[in-house]
Scaffold this motif. Structure first.
Motif, PDB file in Angstrom:
ATOM      1  N   PHE A  37      24.954  37.676  23.024  1.00  0.00           N
ATOM      2  CA  PHE A  37      24.216  38.916  23.234  1.00  0.00           C
ATOM      3  C   PHE A  37      23.382  38.768  24.499  1.00  0.00           C
ATOM      4  CE2 PHE A  37      25.000  40.925  19.132  1.00  0.00           C
ATOM      5  CZ  PHE A  37      25.501  39.845  18.422  1.00  0.00           C
ATOM      6  N   ARG A  38      22.929  39.889  25.037  1.00  0.00           N
ATOM      7  CA  ARG A  38      22.061  39.813  26.196  1.00  0.00           C
ATOM      8  C   ARG A  38      20.997  40.894  26.121  1.00  0.00           C
ATOM      9  NH1 ARG A  38      26.405  41.704  30.866  1.00  0.00           N
ATOM     10  NH2 ARG A  38      26.519  43.927  30.286  1.00  0.00           N
ATOM     11  N   GLN A  39      19.893  40.598  26.777  1.00  0.00           N
ATOM     12  CA  GLN A  39      18.794  41.554  26.807  1.00  0.00           C
ATOM     13  C   GLN A  39      18.186  41.558  28.197  1.00  0.00           C
ATOM     14  OE1 GLN A  39      15.821  41.054  23.752  1.00  0.00           O
ATOM     15  NE2 GLN A  39      15.191  43.186  23.952  1.00  0.00           N
ATOM     16  N   ALA A  40      18.273  42.705  28.848  1.00  0.00           N
ATOM     17  CA  ALA A  40      17.673  42.890  30.162  1.00  0.00           C
ATOM     18  C   ALA A  40      16.263  43.450  29.981  1.00  0.00           C
ATOM     19  CB  ALA A  40      18.527  43.848  30.980  1.00  0.00           C
ATOM     20  N   PRO A  41      15.400  43.266  30.968  1.00  0.00           N
ATOM     21  CA  PRO A  41      14.025  43.770  30.860  1.00  0.00           C
ATOM     22  C   PRO A  41      13.998  45.260  30.563  1.00  0.00           C
ATOM     23  CG  PRO A  41      14.221  42.309  32.725  1.00  0.00           C
ATOM     24  CD  PRO A  41      15.618  42.528  32.217  1.00  0.00           C
ATOM     25  N   GLY A  42      13.240  45.634  29.540  1.00  0.00           N
ATOM     26  CA  GLY A  42      13.092  47.036  29.191  1.00  0.00           C
ATOM     27  C   GLY A  42      14.254  47.638  28.443  1.00  0.00           C
ATOM     28  N   LYS A  43      15.242  46.821  28.092  1.00  0.00           N
ATOM     29  CA  LYS A  43      16.413  47.331  27.382  1.00  0.00           C
ATOM     30  C   LYS A  43      16.568  46.646  26.038  1.00  0.00           C
ATOM     31  CE  LYS A  43      19.098  48.753  31.413  1.00  0.00           C
ATOM     32  NZ  LYS A  43      20.437  48.700  32.058  1.00  0.00           N
ATOM     33  N   GLU A  44      17.331  47.268  25.174  1.00  0.00           N
ATOM     34  CA  GLU A  44      17.608  46.680  23.874  1.00  0.00           C
ATOM     35  C   GLU A  44      18.636  45.551  24.019  1.00  0.00           C
ATOM     36  OE1 GLU A  44      16.853  50.525  20.951  1.00  0.00           O
ATOM     37  OE2 GLU A  44      18.794  49.540  21.026  1.00  0.00           O
ATOM     38  N   ARG A  45      18.585  44.639  23.075  1.00  0.00           N
ATOM     39  CA  ARG A  45      19.572  43.566  23.052  1.00  0.00           C
ATOM     40  C   ARG A  45      20.934  44.162  22.709  1.00  0.00           C
ATOM     41  NH1 ARG A  45      17.824  38.037  20.191  1.00  0.00           N
ATOM     42  NH2 ARG A  45      16.048  38.585  21.539  1.00  0.00           N
ATOM     43  N   GLU A  46      21.966  43.732  23.426  1.00  0.00           N
ATOM     44  CA  GLU A  46      23.298  44.272  23.208  1.00  0.00           C
ATOM     45  C   GLU A  46      24.320  43.159  23.040  1.00  0.00           C
ATOM     46  OE1 GLU A  46      24.668  46.524  26.577  1.00  0.00           O
ATOM     47  OE2 GLU A  46      24.462  44.848  27.955  1.00  0.00           O
ATOM     48  N   GLY A  47      25.349  43.460  22.271  1.00  0.00           N
ATOM     49  CA  GLY A  47      26.423  42.507  22.063  1.00  0.00           C
ATOM     50  C   GLY A  47      27.334  42.440  23.265  1.00  0.00           C
ATOM     51  N   VAL A  48      27.758  41.235  23.615  1.00  0.00           N
ATOM     52  CA  VAL A  48      28.625  41.013  24.765  1.00  0.00           C
ATOM     53  C   VAL A  48      30.005  40.559  24.314  1.00  0.00           C
ATOM     54  CG1 VAL A  48      28.958  39.615  26.827  1.00  0.00           C
ATOM     55  CG2 VAL A  48      26.669  40.448  26.249  1.00  0.00           C
ATOM     56  N   ALA A  49      30.049  39.547  23.460  1.00  0.00           N
ATOM     57  CA  ALA A  49      31.320  38.995  22.990  1.00  0.00           C
ATOM     58  C   ALA A  49      31.069  38.239  21.705  1.00  0.00           C
ATOM     59  CB  ALA A  49      31.935  38.072  24.033  1.00  0.00           C
ATOM     60  N   ALA A  50      32.122  38.100  20.914  1.00  0.00           N
ATOM     61  CA  ALA A  50      32.022  37.359  19.663  1.00  0.00           C
ATOM     62  C   ALA A  50      33.346  36.694  19.366  1.00  0.00           C
ATOM     63  CB  ALA A  50      31.604  38.274  18.503  1.00  0.00           C
ATOM     64  N   ILE A  51      33.264  35.617  18.577  1.00  0.00           N
ATOM     65  CA  ILE A  51      34.475  34.894  18.199  1.00  0.00           C
ATOM     66  C   ILE A  51      34.339  34.413  16.769  1.00  0.00           C
ATOM     67  CG2 ILE A  51      33.596  32.689  19.116  1.00  0.00           C
ATOM     68  CD1 ILE A  51      36.513  32.092  20.001  1.00  0.00           C
ATOM     69  N   SER A  72      35.198  31.431  24.144  1.00  0.00           N
ATOM     70  CA  SER A  72      36.091  30.413  23.595  1.00  0.00           C
ATOM     71  C   SER A  72      35.268  29.433  22.771  1.00  0.00           C
ATOM     72  CB  SER A  72      36.834  29.685  24.715  1.00  0.00           C
ATOM     73  OG  SER A  72      35.929  28.953  25.527  1.00  0.00           O
ATOM     74  N   ARG A  73      35.967  28.581  22.048  1.00  0.00           N
ATOM     75  CA  ARG A  73      35.259  27.635  21.196  1.00  0.00           C
ATOM     76  C   ARG A  73      35.904  26.270  21.273  1.00  0.00           C
ATOM     77  NH1 ARG A  73      38.081  30.025  15.696  1.00  0.00           N
ATOM     78  NH2 ARG A  73      38.838  28.015  14.946  1.00  0.00           N
ATOM     79  N   ASP A  74      35.093  25.232  21.059  1.00  0.00           N
ATOM     80  CA  ASP A  74      35.567  23.855  20.946  1.00  0.00           C
ATOM     81  C   ASP A  74      35.024  23.339  19.621  1.00  0.00           C
ATOM     82  OD1 ASP A  74      35.945  21.109  21.011  1.00  0.00           O
ATOM     83  OD2 ASP A  74      35.679  20.992  23.178  1.00  0.00           O
ATOM     84  N   ASP A  75      35.864  23.354  18.609  1.00  0.00           N
ATOM     85  CA  ASP A  75      35.406  22.992  17.262  1.00  0.00           C
ATOM     86  C   ASP A  75      34.932  21.547  17.193  1.00  0.00           C
ATOM     87  OD1 ASP A  75      37.952  25.040  15.603  1.00  0.00           O
ATOM     88  OD2 ASP A  75      36.003  25.554  16.479  1.00  0.00           O
TER      89      ASP A  75
END
Length: 125
Positions: A37-51, A72-75
């Protein structure tokens, strides 16, 4: 409890690339999905990617990053990565990773229980 530690944030020029890492520790069996997720100044937190971290490892992306970011993931290392290419100034934000169990809406913040402290990404034009 699941502990998450992000790293890899930096300041880059537009068009550049970064790789963020999220290392999980603790009771990792309490989650089967990791999101960025990411949050820019003055903005709500938003989803970017998920796995999904169990089974087939399905991936999910926000429209704003499709074709530019890859998750990506490295288990073996309990690590999830966010590869970011063709960065734009509007990608500037604090990036957080989060873990959840049986997440239904993969880019919704309220689906995730455990959160890291965040890492700053700054993209200059």
């Amino acid at each position: 409890q699941v502990q998450l530690v992000e790293s890899g944030g930096a300041s880059v020029r537009a068009g550049g690339s970064l790789r963020l890492s999220c290392v999980a520790s603790g009771d990792t069996h309490l989650s089967n999905c990791v999101g960025w997720f990411r949050q820019a100044p003055g903005k709500e937190r938003e989803g970017v990617a998920a796995i999904s971290t169990g089974g087939g490892g399905g991936t999910y992306y926000a429209d704003s990053v499709k074709g530019r970011f890859t998750i990506s993931r490295d288990d073996a290392k309990n690590t999830v990565y966010l590869h970011m290419n063709y960065l734009k100034p509007e990608d500037t934000a604090v990036y957080y990773c989060a873990a959840g169990l049986w997440v239904a809406v993969h880019l919704a913040t309220n689906e995730y229980t455990y959160w890291g402290q965040g890492t700053q990404v700054t993209v200059s034009s």
